[in-house]
Design a protein around this motif. Structure first.
Motif, PDB file in Angstrom:
ATOM      1  N   GLY A  63       0.814  -1.199   0.058  1.00 25.47           N
ATOM      2  CA  GLY A  63       0.031  -0.081   0.020  1.00 25.47           C
ATOM      3  C   GLY A  63       0.829   1.259  -0.117  1.00 25.47           C
ATOM      4  O   GLY A  63       1.564   1.369  -0.712  1.00 25.47           O
ATOM      5  N   ASP A  64       0.677   1.985   0.940  1.00 23.60           N
ATOM      6  CA  ASP A  64       1.767   3.042   1.179  1.00 23.60           C
ATOM      7  C   ASP A  64       2.843   2.919   2.212  1.00 23.60           C
ATOM      8  O   ASP A  64       3.498   3.868   2.523  1.00 23.60           O
ATOM      9  CB  ASP A  64       0.849   4.275   1.733  1.00 23.60           C
ATOM     10  CG  ASP A  64      -0.006   4.724   0.450  1.00 23.60           C
ATOM     11  OD1 ASP A  64       0.240   4.791  -0.707  1.00 23.60           O
ATOM     12  OD2 ASP A  64      -1.220   5.386   0.997  1.00 23.60           O
ATOM     13  N   THR A  65       3.023   1.835   2.722  1.00 19.33           N
ATOM     14  CA  THR A  65       3.908   1.449   3.849  1.00 19.33           C
ATOM     15  C   THR A  65       5.169   1.034   3.071  1.00 19.33           C
ATOM     16  O   THR A  65       5.111   0.056   2.489  1.00 19.33           O
ATOM     17  CB  THR A  65       3.354   0.433   4.947  1.00 19.33           C
ATOM     18  OG1 THR A  65       1.952   0.865   5.145  1.00 19.33           O
ATOM     19  CG2 THR A  65       4.365   0.278   6.042  1.00 19.33           C
ATOM     20  N   PRO A  66       6.176   1.760   3.387  1.00 12.46           N
ATOM     21  CA  PRO A  66       7.647   1.168   2.743  1.00 12.46           C
ATOM     22  C   PRO A  66       7.855  -0.243   3.322  1.00 12.46           C
ATOM     23  O   PRO A  66       7.732  -0.519   4.605  1.00 12.46           O
ATOM     24  CB  PRO A  66       8.674   2.314   3.309  1.00 12.46           C
ATOM     25  CG  PRO A  66       7.857   3.627   3.986  1.00 12.46           C
ATOM     26  CD  PRO A  66       6.366   3.054   4.383  1.00 12.46           C
ATOM     27  N   ALA A  67       8.499  -1.058   2.366  1.00  5.99           N
ATOM     28  CA  ALA A  67       8.825  -2.310   2.653  1.00  5.99           C
ATOM     29  C   ALA A  67       9.806  -2.585   1.941  1.00  5.99           C
ATOM     30  O   ALA A  67      10.154  -1.589   1.025  1.00  5.99           O
ATOM     31  CB  ALA A  67       7.585  -3.345   2.456  1.00  5.99           C
ATOM     32  N   LEU A  68      10.205  -3.859   1.593  1.00  5.57           N
ATOM     33  CA  LEU A  68      11.537  -4.245   1.041  1.00  5.57           C
ATOM     34  C   LEU A  68      11.244  -5.193  -0.054  1.00  5.57           C
ATOM     35  O   LEU A  68      10.406  -6.214   0.548  1.00  5.57           O
ATOM     36  CB  LEU A  68      12.790  -4.581   1.977  1.00  5.57           C
ATOM     37  CG  LEU A  68      13.327  -3.481   2.591  1.00  5.57           C
ATOM     38  CD1 LEU A  68      14.640  -4.287   3.792  1.00  5.57           C
ATOM     39  CD2 LEU A  68      14.098  -2.327   1.751  1.00  5.57           C
ATOM     40  N   GLY A  69      11.619  -5.387  -1.092  1.00  5.86           N
ATOM     41  CA  GLY A  69      11.570  -6.267  -2.151  1.00  5.86           C
ATOM     42  C   GLY A  69      12.817  -7.143  -1.935  1.00  5.86           C
ATOM     43  O   GLY A  69      13.697  -6.392  -2.160  1.00  5.86           O
ATOM     44  N   LEU A  70      12.799  -8.554  -1.748  1.00  5.68           N
ATOM     45  CA  LEU A  70      14.229  -9.119  -1.595  1.00  5.68           C
ATOM     46  C   LEU A  70      14.474  -9.884  -2.996  1.00  5.68           C
ATOM     47  O   LEU A  70      13.377 -10.510  -3.589  1.00  5.68           O
ATOM     48  CB  LEU A  70      14.114 -10.220  -0.556  1.00  5.68           C
ATOM     49  CG  LEU A  70      15.365 -10.769  -0.303  1.00  5.68           C
ATOM     50  CD1 LEU A  70      15.550 -11.057   1.192  1.00  5.68           C
ATOM     51  CD2 LEU A  70      15.752 -12.021  -1.176  1.00  5.68           C
ATOM     52  N   GLY A  71      15.517  -9.627  -3.465  1.00  2.00           N
ATOM     53  CA  GLY A  71      15.927 -10.462  -4.692  1.00  2.00           C
ATOM     54  C   GLY A  71      16.192  -9.313  -5.857  1.00  2.00           C
ATOM     55  O   GLY A  71      16.065  -8.102  -5.834  1.00  2.00           O
ATOM     56  N   PRO A  72      17.066 -10.108  -6.704  1.00  2.00           N
ATOM     57  CA  PRO A  72      17.412 -11.570  -6.850  1.00  2.00           C
ATOM     58  C   PRO A  72      18.732 -11.830  -5.768  1.00  2.00           C
ATOM     59  O   PRO A  72      19.360 -11.048  -5.136  1.00  2.00           O
ATOM     60  CB  PRO A  72      18.191 -11.641  -8.266  1.00  2.00           C
ATOM     61  CG  PRO A  72      17.990 -10.403  -8.902  1.00  2.00           C
ATOM     62  CD  PRO A  72      17.525  -9.185  -7.986  1.00  2.00           C
ATOM     63  N   ILE A  73      18.449 -13.037  -5.424  1.00  2.00           N
ATOM     64  CA  ILE A  73      19.593 -13.807  -4.674  1.00  2.00           C
ATOM     65  C   ILE A  73      20.232 -14.798  -5.450  1.00  2.00           C
ATOM     66  O   ILE A  73      19.485 -15.524  -6.295  1.00  2.00           O
ATOM     67  CB  ILE A  73      19.088 -14.460  -3.268  1.00  2.00           C
ATOM     68  CG1 ILE A  73      20.198 -14.925  -2.448  1.00  2.00           C
ATOM     69  CG2 ILE A  73      17.988 -15.130  -3.468  1.00  2.00           C
ATOM     70  CD1 ILE A  73      20.054 -15.166  -1.031  1.00  2.00           C
ATOM     71  N   ALA A  74      21.386 -14.607  -5.643  1.00  2.00           N
ATOM     72  CA  ALA A  74      22.309 -15.787  -6.638  1.00  2.00           C
ATOM     73  C   ALA A  74      23.483 -16.193  -5.909  1.00  2.00           C
ATOM     74  O   ALA A  74      24.341 -15.541  -5.208  1.00  2.00           O
ATOM     75  CB  ALA A  74      22.581 -14.809  -7.681  1.00  2.00           C
ATOM     76  N   VAL A  75      23.649 -17.354  -6.196  1.00  2.00           N
ATOM     77  CA  VAL A  75      24.895 -18.276  -5.515  1.00  2.00           C
ATOM     78  C   VAL A  75      25.704 -18.930  -6.850  1.00  2.00           C
ATOM     79  O   VAL A  75      24.996 -19.485  -7.574  1.00  2.00           O
ATOM     80  CB  VAL A  75      24.722 -19.023  -4.504  1.00  2.00           C
ATOM     81  CG1 VAL A  75      26.012 -20.051  -4.150  1.00  2.00           C
ATOM     82  CG2 VAL A  75      24.172 -18.484  -3.192  1.00  2.00           C
ATOM     83  N   HIS A  76      26.878 -18.809  -6.994  1.00  2.00           N
ATOM     84  CA  HIS A  76      27.470 -19.485  -7.962  1.00  2.00           C
ATOM     85  C   HIS A  76      27.051 -20.967  -7.984  1.00  2.00           C
ATOM     86  O   HIS A  76      27.192 -21.550  -7.089  1.00  2.00           O
ATOM     87  CB  HIS A  76      28.849 -19.624  -7.964  1.00  2.00           C
ATOM     88  CG  HIS A  76      29.890 -19.744  -9.012  1.00  2.00           C
ATOM     89  ND1 HIS A  76      29.878 -21.087  -9.306  1.00  2.00           N
ATOM     90  CD2 HIS A  76      30.548 -19.070  -9.963  1.00  2.00           C
ATOM     91  CE1 HIS A  76      30.735 -21.270 -10.518  1.00  2.00           C
ATOM     92  NE2 HIS A  76      31.227 -19.920 -10.919  1.00  2.00           N
ATOM     93  N   PRO A  77      26.725 -21.431  -9.118  1.00  2.00           N
ATOM     94  CA  PRO A  77      26.230 -22.948  -9.152  1.00  2.00           C
ATOM     95  C   PRO A  77      27.320 -23.906  -8.605  1.00  2.00           C
ATOM     96  O   PRO A  77      26.622 -24.819  -7.995  1.00  2.00           O
ATOM     97  CB  PRO A  77      26.005 -23.147 -10.726  1.00  2.00           C
ATOM     98  CG  PRO A  77      25.752 -21.833 -11.241  1.00  2.00           C
ATOM     99  CD  PRO A  77      26.815 -20.767 -10.373  1.00  2.00           C
ATOM    100  N   GLU A  78      28.554 -23.700  -8.905  1.00  2.00           N
ATOM    101  CA  GLU A  78      29.608 -24.671  -8.085  1.00  2.00           C
ATOM    102  C   GLU A  78      29.652 -24.647  -6.649  1.00  2.00           C
ATOM    103  O   GLU A  78      30.418 -25.372  -5.953  1.00  2.00           O
ATOM    104  CB  GLU A  78      30.932 -24.457  -8.882  1.00  2.00           C
ATOM    105  CG  GLU A  78      30.974 -24.953 -10.380  1.00  2.00           C
ATOM    106  CD  GLU A  78      32.165 -24.464 -11.083  1.00  2.00           C
ATOM    107  OE1 GLU A  78      33.023 -24.202 -10.361  1.00  2.00           O
ATOM    108  OE2 GLU A  78      32.124 -24.712 -12.403  1.00  2.00           O
TER     109      GLU A  78
END
Length: 159
Positions: A63-78
């Motif tokens: 709505g009008d309330t500040p929040a955070l969107g997380l992402g992307p999160i990435a880790v090297h496949p190996e």
């Protein structure tokens, strides 16, 4: 394992690890767009010190309330399943809470993210920008948030 804020010297390595983790999907470009957006929160773009992983949270709103969107999160496949993603999640959530943020929202596998305190956003009255995302749309609250629709930082709309 050391988790720290990204620096300008990390940008190419972040792009590389994100491209590897997401098989050259749009996520690396999204991070570049986010850096140029008013929703960018530099304190919440974190890397594993060898840049084998990266996570970012950007300003969004319930709505009008500040929040955070997380992402992307990435880790090297190996290096997946070695604790890097877990360490990044704990670090970014701790940093968000320390900043006084009320909520972190993400789109992801509920079986994985529930271990970090995420719940289905619908249980909290938070609706996704795309209705079909609902089964994978999750929230972690640090303070009460009025129910409403979530909107990510503008660059997410370009995907």
């Amino acid at each position: 394992m050391l988790i720290r804020r990204e620096t300008p010297a990390d940008i190419d390595a972040i792009r590389d690890v994100t491209n590897l983790a997401f098989k050259n999907g749009p996520e690396a470009g999204l991070i570049d767009w986010l850096r140029d957006d008013e929703g960018w929160v530099p304190e919440l773009s974190l890397v594993e010190d060898g840049v084998l992983g990266h996570v970012v949270c950007t300003r969004g709103y319930v709505g009008d309330t500040p929040a955070l969107g997380l992402g992307p999160i990435a880790v090297h496949p190996e290096h997946q399943r070695a604790g890097i993603g877990k360490a990044l999640m704990h670090a970014v959530l701790g940093a968000a809470e320390a900043r006084g943020e009320k909520a972190v929202i993400l789109l992801g596998d509920p079986r994985y993210y529930s271990r970090f305190g995420f719940r289905p956003a619908a249980e909290l009255g938070i609706t996704p920008p795309v209705a079909e995302w609902a089964p994978h749309f999750q929230a972690r609250l640090f303070a009460p948030v009025e129910p409403g629709p979530f909107r990510y930082a503008e660059p997410f709309n370009r995907l």
